[in-house]
Design a protein around this motif. Structure first.
Motif, PDB file in Angstrom:
ATOM      1  N   PHE A 123       0.831  -1.205   0.000  1.00 54.40           N
ATOM      2  CA  PHE A 123       0.000   0.000   0.000  1.00 54.40           C
ATOM      3  C   PHE A 123       0.865   1.255   0.000  1.00 54.40           C
ATOM      4  CE2 PHE A 123      -2.575  -3.278   2.065  1.00 54.40           C
ATOM      5  CZ  PHE A 123      -3.747  -3.206   1.319  1.00 54.40           C
ATOM      6  N   ARG A 124       0.566   2.158  -0.894  1.00 55.59           N
ATOM      7  CA  ARG A 124       1.212   3.467  -0.940  1.00 55.59           C
ATOM      8  C   ARG A 124       0.113   4.520  -0.926  1.00 55.59           C
ATOM      9  NH1 ARG A 124       5.877   6.214  -2.139  1.00 55.59           N
ATOM     10  NH2 ARG A 124       5.779   7.942  -3.644  1.00 55.59           N
ATOM     11  N   ARG A 125       0.113   5.315   0.116  1.00 59.56           N
ATOM     12  CA  ARG A 125      -0.945   6.320   0.307  1.00 59.56           C
ATOM     13  C   ARG A 125      -2.317   5.661   0.293  1.00 59.56           C
ATOM     14  NH1 ARG A 125       1.923  10.106  -4.192  1.00 59.56           N
ATOM     15  NH2 ARG A 125       3.747  10.707  -2.969  1.00 59.56           N
ATOM     16  N   GLY A 126      -2.376   4.449   0.866  1.00 61.46           N
ATOM     17  CA  GLY A 126      -3.636   3.736   1.001  1.00 61.46           C
ATOM     18  C   GLY A 126      -4.091   2.991  -0.234  1.00 61.46           C
ATOM     19  N   VAL A 127      -3.287   3.018  -1.294  1.00 61.30           N
ATOM     20  CA  VAL A 127      -3.669   2.373  -2.560  1.00 61.30           C
ATOM     21  C   VAL A 127      -2.697   1.245  -2.870  1.00 61.30           C
ATOM     22  CG1 VAL A 127      -4.040   2.721  -5.037  1.00 61.30           C
ATOM     23  CG2 VAL A 127      -4.645   4.539  -3.406  1.00 61.30           C
ATOM     24  N   ALA A 128      -3.239   0.087  -3.269  1.00 62.32           N
ATOM     25  CA  ALA A 128      -2.399  -1.048  -3.637  1.00 62.32           C
ATOM     26  C   ALA A 128      -2.093  -1.012  -5.128  1.00 62.32           C
ATOM     27  CB  ALA A 128      -3.092  -2.361  -3.281  1.00 62.32           C
ATOM     28  N   GLY A 129      -0.960  -1.607  -5.504  1.00 68.40           N
ATOM     29  CA  GLY A 129      -0.642  -1.773  -6.914  1.00 68.40           C
ATOM     30  C   GLY A 129       0.498  -0.926  -7.427  1.00 68.40           C
ATOM     31  N   PHE A 130       1.010  -0.002  -6.604  1.00 68.71           N
ATOM     32  CA  PHE A 130       2.131   0.818  -7.058  1.00 68.71           C
ATOM     33  C   PHE A 130       3.415   0.006  -7.167  1.00 68.71           C
ATOM     34  CE2 PHE A 130      -0.608   4.269  -5.592  1.00 68.71           C
ATOM     35  CZ  PHE A 130      -0.396   5.237  -6.566  1.00 68.71           C
ATOM     36  N   TYR A 131       3.596  -0.970  -6.288  1.00 67.98           N
ATOM     37  CA  TYR A 131       4.885  -1.663  -6.214  1.00 67.98           C
ATOM     38  C   TYR A 131       5.109  -2.599  -7.385  1.00 67.98           C
ATOM     39  CZ  TYR A 131       9.058  -3.715  -4.224  1.00 67.98           C
ATOM     40  OH  TYR A 131      10.361  -4.114  -4.028  1.00 67.98           O
ATOM     41  N   SER A 132       4.132  -3.456  -7.649  1.00 68.71           N
ATOM     42  CA  SER A 132       4.286  -4.387  -8.771  1.00 68.71           C
ATOM     43  C   SER A 132       2.939  -4.977  -9.152  1.00 68.71           C
ATOM     44  CB  SER A 132       5.252  -5.512  -8.408  1.00 68.71           C
ATOM     45  OG  SER A 132       5.463  -6.364  -9.516  1.00 68.71           O
ATOM     46  N   ARG A 133       2.801  -5.241 -10.455  1.00 61.09           N
ATOM     47  CA  ARG A 133       1.573  -5.842 -10.969  1.00 61.09           C
ATOM     48  C   ARG A 133       1.891  -7.032 -11.868  1.00 61.09           C
ATOM     49  NH1 ARG A 133      -2.692  -0.875 -12.034  1.00 61.09           N
ATOM     50  NH2 ARG A 133      -2.189   0.276 -10.132  1.00 61.09           N
ATOM     51  N   GLY A 134       3.007  -7.704 -11.552  1.00 61.15           N
ATOM     52  CA  GLY A 134       3.408  -8.864 -12.337  1.00 61.15           C
ATOM     53  C   GLY A 134       4.873  -9.153 -12.126  1.00 61.15           C
ATOM     54  N   CYS A 135       5.485  -9.848 -13.064  1.00 60.39           N
ATOM     55  CA  CYS A 135       6.889 -10.222 -12.884  1.00 60.39           C
ATOM     56  C   CYS A 135       7.622 -10.264 -14.215  1.00 60.39           C
ATOM     57  CB  CYS A 135       7.000 -11.581 -12.184  1.00 60.39           C
ATOM     58  SG  CYS A 135       6.659 -13.010 -13.244  1.00 60.39           S
ATOM     59  N   ASN A 136       8.918 -10.048 -14.131  1.00 61.62           N
ATOM     60  CA  ASN A 136       9.848 -10.383 -15.199  1.00 61.62           C
ATOM     61  C   ASN A 136      10.478 -11.711 -14.778  1.00 61.62           C
ATOM     62  OD1 ASN A 136       9.489  -7.829 -16.559  1.00 61.62           O
ATOM     63  ND2 ASN A 136      10.830  -6.905 -15.021  1.00 61.62           N
ATOM     64  N   PRO A 137      10.090 -12.827 -15.368  1.00 61.15           N
ATOM     65  CA  PRO A 137      10.512 -14.136 -14.862  1.00 61.15           C
ATOM     66  C   PRO A 137      12.030 -14.232 -14.716  1.00 61.15           C
ATOM     67  CG  PRO A 137       8.803 -14.405 -16.510  1.00 61.15           C
ATOM     68  CD  PRO A 137       9.193 -12.961 -16.535  1.00 61.15           C
ATOM     69  N   PRO A 138      12.491 -14.775 -13.589  1.00 58.54           N
ATOM     70  CA  PRO A 138      13.931 -14.843 -13.330  1.00 58.54           C
ATOM     71  C   PRO A 138      14.607 -15.995 -14.055  1.00 58.54           C
ATOM     72  CG  PRO A 138      12.722 -15.793 -11.491  1.00 58.54           C
ATOM     73  CD  PRO A 138      11.694 -15.239 -12.441  1.00 58.54           C
ATOM     74  N   PRO A 139      15.901 -15.873 -14.277  1.00 56.41           N
ATOM     75  CA  PRO A 139      16.659 -17.005 -14.825  1.00 56.41           C
ATOM     76  C   PRO A 139      16.852 -18.072 -13.752  1.00 56.41           C
ATOM     77  CG  PRO A 139      18.142 -15.210 -14.297  1.00 56.41           C
ATOM     78  CD  PRO A 139      16.756 -14.693 -14.045  1.00 56.41           C
ATOM     79  N   ASP A 140      17.172 -19.274 -14.162  1.00 54.75           N
ATOM     80  CA  ASP A 140      17.470 -20.343 -13.216  1.00 54.75           C
ATOM     81  C   ASP A 140      18.626 -19.910 -12.311  1.00 54.75           C
ATOM     82  OD1 ASP A 140      15.532 -21.911 -14.383  1.00 54.75           O
ATOM     83  OD2 ASP A 140      16.937 -23.068 -15.599  1.00 54.75           O
ATOM     84  N   GLY A 141      18.456 -20.154 -11.021  1.00 53.94           N
ATOM     85  CA  GLY A 141      19.504 -19.829 -10.082  1.00 53.94           C
ATOM     86  C   GLY A 141      19.345 -18.483  -9.408  1.00 53.94           C
ATOM     87  N   ALA A 142      18.366 -17.687  -9.839  1.00 50.24           N
ATOM     88  CA  ALA A 142      18.128 -16.397  -9.192  1.00 50.24           C
ATOM     89  C   ALA A 142      17.473 -16.603  -7.828  1.00 50.24           C
ATOM     90  CB  ALA A 142      17.249 -15.524 -10.070  1.00 50.24           C
ATOM     91  N   THR A 143      17.686 -15.637  -6.938  1.00 52.94           N
ATOM     92  CA  THR A 143      17.058 -15.638  -5.616  1.00 52.94           C
ATOM     93  C   THR A 143      15.889 -14.666  -5.627  1.00 52.94           C
ATOM     94  OG1 THR A 143      19.137 -16.148  -4.499  1.00 52.94           O
ATOM     95  CG2 THR A 143      17.398 -15.171  -3.161  1.00 52.94           C
ATOM     96  N   VAL A 144      14.689 -15.159  -5.348  1.00 59.49           N
ATOM     97  CA  VAL A 144      13.507 -14.306  -5.313  1.00 59.49           C
ATOM     98  C   VAL A 144      13.470 -13.567  -3.975  1.00 59.49           C
ATOM     99  CG1 VAL A 144      10.990 -14.237  -5.417  1.00 59.49           C
ATOM    100  CG2 VAL A 144      12.260 -15.868  -6.848  1.00 59.49           C
ATOM    101  N   LEU A 145      13.325 -12.253  -4.045  1.00 61.57           N
ATOM    102  CA  LEU A 145      13.281 -11.426  -2.833  1.00 61.57           C
ATOM    103  C   LEU A 145      11.853 -11.089  -2.430  1.00 61.57           C
ATOM    104  CD1 LEU A 145      16.217  -8.976  -3.675  1.00 61.57           C
ATOM    105  CD2 LEU A 145      16.304 -11.205  -2.509  1.00 61.57           C
ATOM    106  N   HIS A 146      11.031 -10.711  -3.397  1.00 60.23           N
ATOM    107  CA  HIS A 146       9.611 -10.443  -3.153  1.00 60.23           C
ATOM    108  C   HIS A 146       8.782 -11.093  -4.249  1.00 60.23           C
ATOM    109  CE1 HIS A 146      11.154  -6.760  -0.930  1.00 60.23           C
ATOM    110  NE2 HIS A 146      10.402  -7.367  -0.030  1.00 60.23           N
ATOM    111  N   SER A 147       7.572 -11.461  -3.876  1.00 61.30           N
ATOM    112  CA  SER A 147       6.612 -11.964  -4.854  1.00 61.30           C
ATOM    113  C   SER A 147       5.313 -11.195  -4.680  1.00 61.30           C
ATOM    114  CB  SER A 147       6.389 -13.467  -4.680  1.00 61.30           C
ATOM    115  OG  SER A 147       5.808 -13.744  -3.407  1.00 61.30           O
ATOM    116  N   VAL A 148       4.430 -11.340  -5.664  1.00 65.76           N
ATOM    117  CA  VAL A 148       3.167 -10.603  -5.626  1.00 65.76           C
ATOM    118  C   VAL A 148       2.017 -11.575  -5.876  1.00 65.76           C
ATOM    119  CG1 VAL A 148       3.402  -9.959  -8.078  1.00 65.76           C
ATOM    120  CG2 VAL A 148       1.907  -8.618  -6.577  1.00 65.76           C
TER     121      VAL A 148
END
Length: 205
Positions: A123-148
């Motif tokens: 939530f940013r200023r009470g509204v959801a969706g500013f941070y992310s609305r999907g993903c750029n799929p990671p390559p094999d071996g990447a470490t995921v930090l946040h998910s949505v």
């Protein structure tokens, strides 16, 4: 510690972003298309905005790979529409943008997000969706930090390249939009610059 080089958004975009230079020391900002002529040797990290001419950036892949091979850091924001590097894949949007689908989950801790509350990413200023609305799929071996969302699409990931260097991917608006925020997200910009300005050597994959 090295210097972080910030690429300004393409002309006419990103005018609502705070000036990251007011919130992070030891950085340099350049105009978008000046990247073609800039010597990257003095810089430890290259910070790319969400409003990026991806085709232009793709023409510089040899230069960018040489930069990464020298144990440097690339930070990408936004949606990959034209994969510019082999580690990039096209953006996958959320199936729907209901509140449940916009919730941000922490998958792994990382210094960039130390002390940052996921509720304040959702939530940013009470509204959801500013941070992310999907993903750029990671390559094999990447470490995921946040998910949505309930499907845990990987919206933030870190990849240590076998050939050297590392890529921090954020599938959303510029992380520096949080510069100067009064809540815990205000920690992101100084922590991002501190982390990115350090050598990758010795950091766990």
């Amino acid at each position: 510690m090295g210097i972080c080089l910030f690429l300004n958004p393409i002309k006419g975009a990103g005018d609502d972003l705070p000036d990251v230079g007011n919130h992070a020391p030891n950085i340099v900002q350049i105009d978008h298309y000046d990247l073609a002529d800039v010597d990257l040797a003095p810089y430890q990290a290259l910070m790319l905005p969400a409003h990026l001419d991806q085709r232009f950036f793709g023409t510089l892949s040899t230069k960018i790979y040489a930069f990464l091979d020298d144990d440097k850091t690339l930070v990408f924001n936004g949606h990959v529409a034209w994969p510019m590097l082999a580690e990039f894949n096209n953006f996958v949007p959320l199936a729907s943008q209901s509140l449940e689908n916009l919730i941000i989950h922490r998958e792994n801790d990382h210094p960039v997000f130390d002390g940052v509350l996921t509720d304040e990413l959702t939530f940013r200023r009470g509204v959801a969706g500013f941070y992310s609305r999907g993903c750029n799929p990671p390559p094999d071996g990447a470490t995921v930090l946040h998910s949505v969302g309930p499907d845990r699409l990987p919206c933030d990931w870190l990849y240590h390249r076998p050939g050297g260097g590392r890529i921090l991917m954020h599938a959303g608006n510029d992380l520096w939009m949080y510069a100067g925020s009064s809540d815990s997200t205000g920690r992101i910009v100084p922590q991002l610059c501190q982390w990115a300005s350090q050598t990758c050597q010795g950091e766990p994959s």
